[in-house]
Design an enzyme around this catalytic site. Structure first.
Site, PDB file in Angstrom:
ATOM      1  N   LYS A   1       7.621 -19.298 -21.551  1.00 52.81           N
ATOM      2  CA  LYS A   1       8.548 -18.734 -20.579  1.00 52.81           C
ATOM      3  C   LYS A   1       9.845 -18.255 -21.222  1.00 52.81           C
ATOM      4  O   LYS A   1      10.510 -17.361 -20.695  1.00 52.81           O
ATOM      5  CB  LYS A   1       8.846 -19.761 -19.484  1.00 52.81           C
ATOM      6  CG  LYS A   1       7.674 -20.011 -18.547  1.00 52.81           C
ATOM      7  CD  LYS A   1       7.189 -18.723 -17.880  1.00 52.81           C
ATOM      8  CE  LYS A   1       6.114 -18.991 -16.838  1.00 52.81           C
ATOM      9  NZ  LYS A   1       5.573 -17.734 -16.258  1.00 52.81           N
TER      10      LYS A   1
ATOM     11  N   HIS B   1       6.523 -10.780 -13.335  1.00 50.73           N
ATOM     12  CA  HIS B   1       5.865 -12.087 -13.306  1.00 50.73           C
ATOM     13  C   HIS B   1       4.629 -11.946 -12.421  1.00 50.73           C
ATOM     14  O   HIS B   1       4.660 -12.213 -11.224  1.00 50.73           O
ATOM     15  CB  HIS B   1       6.814 -13.143 -12.753  1.00 50.73           C
ATOM     16  CG  HIS B   1       6.273 -14.535 -12.829  1.00 50.73           C
ATOM     17  ND1 HIS B   1       6.638 -15.527 -11.949  1.00 50.73           N
ATOM     18  CD2 HIS B   1       5.406 -15.109 -13.704  1.00 50.73           C
ATOM     19  CE1 HIS B   1       6.017 -16.655 -12.261  1.00 50.73           C
ATOM     20  NE2 HIS B   1       5.255 -16.417 -13.319  1.00 50.73           N
TER      21      HIS B   1
ATOM     22  N   ARG C   1       8.643 -27.347 -16.408  1.00 54.23           N
ATOM     23  CA  ARG C   1       9.847 -26.770 -16.996  1.00 54.23           C
ATOM     24  C   ARG C   1      11.089 -27.546 -16.571  1.00 54.23           C
ATOM     25  O   ARG C   1      11.099 -28.247 -15.558  1.00 54.23           O
ATOM     26  CB  ARG C   1      10.002 -25.304 -16.569  1.00 54.23           C
ATOM     27  CG  ARG C   1       8.950 -24.368 -17.148  1.00 54.23           C
ATOM     28  CD  ARG C   1       9.189 -22.939 -16.686  1.00 54.23           C
ATOM     29  NE  ARG C   1       9.028 -22.796 -15.243  1.00 54.23           N
ATOM     30  CZ  ARG C   1      10.035 -22.709 -14.379  1.00 54.23           C
ATOM     31  NH1 ARG C   1      11.277 -22.767 -14.810  1.00 54.23           N
ATOM     32  NH2 ARG C   1       9.803 -22.579 -13.086  1.00 54.23           N
TER      33      ARG C   1
ATOM     34  N   ARG D   1      -2.693 -28.271 -16.829  1.00 56.30           N
ATOM     35  CA  ARG D   1      -2.832 -26.893 -17.297  1.00 56.30           C
ATOM     36  C   ARG D   1      -3.917 -26.759 -18.357  1.00 56.30           C
ATOM     37  O   ARG D   1      -4.210 -27.703 -19.093  1.00 56.30           O
ATOM     38  CB  ARG D   1      -1.513 -26.408 -17.905  1.00 56.30           C
ATOM     39  CG  ARG D   1      -0.375 -26.301 -16.920  1.00 56.30           C
ATOM     40  CD  ARG D   1      -0.384 -24.979 -16.208  1.00 56.30           C
ATOM     41  NE  ARG D   1       0.737 -24.833 -15.296  1.00 56.30           N
ATOM     42  CZ  ARG D   1       1.098 -23.688 -14.744  1.00 56.30           C
ATOM     43  NH1 ARG D   1       0.433 -22.581 -15.042  1.00 56.30           N
ATOM     44  NH2 ARG D   1       2.102 -23.621 -13.904  1.00 56.30           N
TER      45      ARG D   1
ATOM     46  N   ASP E   1      -0.404 -13.657 -16.097  1.00 56.82           N
ATOM     47  CA  ASP E   1       0.921 -14.163 -15.756  1.00 56.82           C
ATOM     48  C   ASP E   1       2.086 -13.205 -15.993  1.00 56.82           C
ATOM     49  O   ASP E   1       3.008 -13.160 -15.192  1.00 56.82           O
ATOM     50  CB  ASP E   1       1.190 -15.447 -16.547  1.00 56.82           C
ATOM     51  CG  ASP E   1       2.370 -16.231 -16.013  1.00 56.82           C
ATOM     52  OD1 ASP E   1       2.549 -16.269 -14.780  1.00 56.82           O
ATOM     53  OD2 ASP E   1       3.119 -16.810 -16.811  1.00 56.82           O
TER      54      ASP E   1
ATOM     55  N   LYS F   1      -2.062 -16.720  -8.818  1.00 54.87           N
ATOM     56  CA  LYS F   1      -2.112 -15.542  -9.697  1.00 54.87           C
ATOM     57  C   LYS F   1      -3.312 -15.604 -10.629  1.00 54.87           C
ATOM     58  O   LYS F   1      -4.050 -14.638 -10.789  1.00 54.87           O
ATOM     59  CB  LYS F   1      -0.834 -15.452 -10.545  1.00 54.87           C
ATOM     60  CG  LYS F   1       0.417 -15.122  -9.797  1.00 54.87           C
ATOM     61  CD  LYS F   1       1.549 -14.700 -10.721  1.00 54.87           C
ATOM     62  CE  LYS F   1       1.742 -15.578 -11.923  1.00 54.87           C
ATOM     63  NZ  LYS F   1       2.050 -16.976 -11.589  1.00 54.87           N
ATOM     64  N   THR F   2      -3.482 -16.748 -11.289  1.00 55.61           N
ATOM     65  CA  THR F   2      -4.571 -16.877 -12.254  1.00 55.61           C
ATOM     66  C   THR F   2      -5.922 -16.901 -11.555  1.00 55.61           C
ATOM     67  O   THR F   2      -6.865 -16.214 -11.949  1.00 55.61           O
ATOM     68  CB  THR F   2      -4.384 -18.147 -13.104  1.00 55.61           C
ATOM     69  OG1 THR F   2      -3.145 -18.061 -13.808  1.00 55.61           O
ATOM     70  CG2 THR F   2      -5.516 -18.309 -14.091  1.00 55.61           C
TER      71      THR F   2
ATOM     72  N   SER G   1       4.261 -20.126  -9.836  1.00 55.41           N
ATOM     73  CA  SER G   1       3.202 -21.041 -10.248  1.00 55.41           C
ATOM     74  C   SER G   1       2.580 -21.713  -9.030  1.00 55.41           C
ATOM     75  O   SER G   1       3.283 -22.172  -8.123  1.00 55.41           O
ATOM     76  CB  SER G   1       3.764 -22.109 -11.187  1.00 55.41           C
ATOM     77  OG  SER G   1       4.187 -21.534 -12.396  1.00 55.41           O
TER      78      SER G   1
END
Length: 527
Positions: free
Chosen positions: A197, A216, A56, A318, A253, A238-239, A234
């Site tokens: 996002k 988030h 980003r 990703r 997410d 989390k994933t 990130s």
């Protein structure tokens, strides 16, 4: 305040152009290959590169300073204002640019709960970008598509550059959100995550006015209906941690927490895959097949096999795939109220305990702090872990004041008696460069014990610096691992690093002087 009125007809921007609407996955893959936007990996996934932007670009993100939102937005470095005339100029440039391009349109939803979902339209210059959003957002049924009317539109044109001298931008890249026109304009970047996002940011603005806590976080649910949330930036896990073969995945997410329960904002997953192996993350591995998108993953010549250990282009490789590719996913992504909340941090200092229980006040303190180490590749210019405090574990996506979201969290914890844990997926035995990244098997064992309630009746010891409650024993984890100081050879070096991090916590929290006294007192103890 009105939050559903749609005040701009983007259909006029597409009239008469070469536009493809809601193409199925195979046709989008064919188009991307024909246009040489990517190539197929041996798994069947489409691999694409994102050019010079492999993460980003937060410094190029703007919110249009419009009368109806001006008093609500927390203006500053995160929410940079853009004058209306500058946005209108960019919109006019986009309209002219689109007349000369082949375009791809996706109509769908953000939000699995029909009571709160946002109908969206995404307009893309690239076929692979349209495939990306088709897999990441919620795909409508044929009947829903007939009645679909977008309430927010994302227009992503990587080839369109802004002119800072006349467009009010800092560079040729821009991500500009108009809450009144209900448009997100993206230009000058090929990184697909900006589309995802930007809609998250929009929901973070709209939903609190409807009494919904936007988060988030990833979420999953056990066989007994016990819901768990995993907050974190990130790269914190989390994933990975929510994709548990023994639990059902709600989403990886972004979620909302309403009076009805938890719901996923998305219809897909956007997983980091640097170092991905079938053994460690079998669900993610299996999800990467035809229809999935691989971003910036290097393919081995002659075999087209993905080399997930190759970070030569970026560490932020990703994989984007639909939620249905996870065998035990919850479809649609809705569930009850959470029993367990997990805050994930990747501590590059190596001093936070690998798991600790938090009081409500400590939970609000750590939520407002949002500490982690920003990992390589998630943003432009980040090449090794950097200490960061990102309020609510998602500061770049919060249009409103962080206190709004923290107060919602505190109320939810009270209302549903949720237990909260802080889990460090970062370094152990020393800081980055000395210690090692926390063993994933140990982290999974600790998280499992927390979710199953196995820690609730055990012994806890307050950490002498951070005050959080550290368990004396976790099944499947050596006891010495639970106390970070014991994993360091140089104890004095640990003490110095722990104090340094504690001082950073205290310094950062100075910006939340209006937080309740009990929350401010829940931080580290410098004495």
């Amino acid at each position: 305040m009105k939050t559903t009125e749609y005040s701009f007809d983007t259909a006029a921007l597409l009239a008469g152009g070469n536009v493809h609407y809601n193409l199925p996955v195979p046709v989008l893959v064919q188009a991307a290959l024909k246009r040489q936007e990517g190539e197929l990996a041996s798994s069947g996934a489409l691999r694409a590169f994102t050019g010079k932007f492999t993460g980003r670009s937060p410094k190029d993100k703007y919110i249009v300073q419009e009368a109806s939102v001006d008093g609500h937005i927390a203006w500053g470095a995160v929410n940079q204002p853009m004058a209306e005339q500058h946005f209108d100029r960019l919109l006019a440039k986009a309209a002219q640019y689109m007349k000369e391009r082949e375009l791809y349109v996706f109509d769908g939803f953000a939000g699995a709960d029909e009571e709160y979902r946002l109908p969206i339209r995404v307009v893309n210059e690239y076929a692979w970008h349209n495939l990306f959003v088709r897999q990441l957002f919620i795909r409508p049924t044929a009947e829903e598509l007939k009645e679909h009317r977008a309430e927010f539109t994302v227009i992503a044109l990587p080839g369109l550059q802004a002119d800072p001298a006349t467009d009010g931008t800092k560079s040729g890249t821009f991500i500009a959100v108009s809450m009144e026109k209900r448009i997100v304009l993206i230009g000058g970047t090929e990184y697909a995550g900006e589309m995802k996002k930007s809609i998250f940011s929009v929901l973070n603005y709209l939903l609190p006015f409807r009494g919904v806590f936007p988060m988030h976080c990833s979420a999953n649910v056990g066989d007994k209906g016990d819901v768990a949330l995993f907050f974190g930036l990130s790269g914190t896990g989390k994933t990975t941690l929510s994709a548990d073969p023994n639990r059902r995945l709600i989403g990886d997410d972004e979620h909302g927490w309403s009076d009805r329960g938890v719901f996923n904002f998305e219809g897909g997953c956007y997983a980091k895959c640097i170092g991905l192996t079938e053994e460690k993350e079998p669900q993610i591995w299996s999800a990467i097949r035809f229809g999935a998108v691989l971003e910036n993953v290097v393919l081995r010549p002659g075999t087209q096999e993905a080399d997930y250990n190759d970070g030569s282009r970026t560490e932020n490789t990703r994989a984007a795939y639909p939620l249905e590719s996870i065998a035990n996913a919850v479809i649609p992504g809705t569930a009850g109220h959470p029993e367990t909340i997990v805050f994930l941090t990747a501590d590059a200092f190596g001093v936070l305990p690998p798991i600790a229980k938090l009081t409500k006040e400590q939970a609000m303190y750590h939520f407002l702090s949002g500490y982690t180490s920003k990992l390589a590749g998630t943003e432009r210019g980040v090449t090794e872990p950097e200490t960061t405090f990102s309020a609510c574990f998602g500061s770049p996506f919060l249009p409103l004041s962080p206190s709004v979201y923290a107060e919602m969290l505190g109320r939810k914890i009270d209302e549903h008696e949720a237990r909260v844990y802080l889990v460090n997926t970062g370094w152990s035995g020393g800081p980055y460069g000395v210690g090692k990244r926390m063993n994933l098997a140990y982290t999974r064992a600790m998280v499992t014990a927390a979710l199953e309630g196995k820690l609730e009746h055990g012994e806890f010891t307050p950490d002498p610096v951070f005050g959080v409650l550290v368990p004396s024993h976790v099944p499947g984890v050596p006891d010495e691992v639970l106390q970070p100081r014991s994993t360091w050879e140089d104890k004095q070096a640990y003490d110095a690093k722990a104090r340094e991090l504690a001082e950073r916590f205290v310094s950062n929290f100075g910006k939340f002087a209006d937080a309740p006294e009990a929350v401010r007192a829940a931080g580290p103890r410098l004495s």
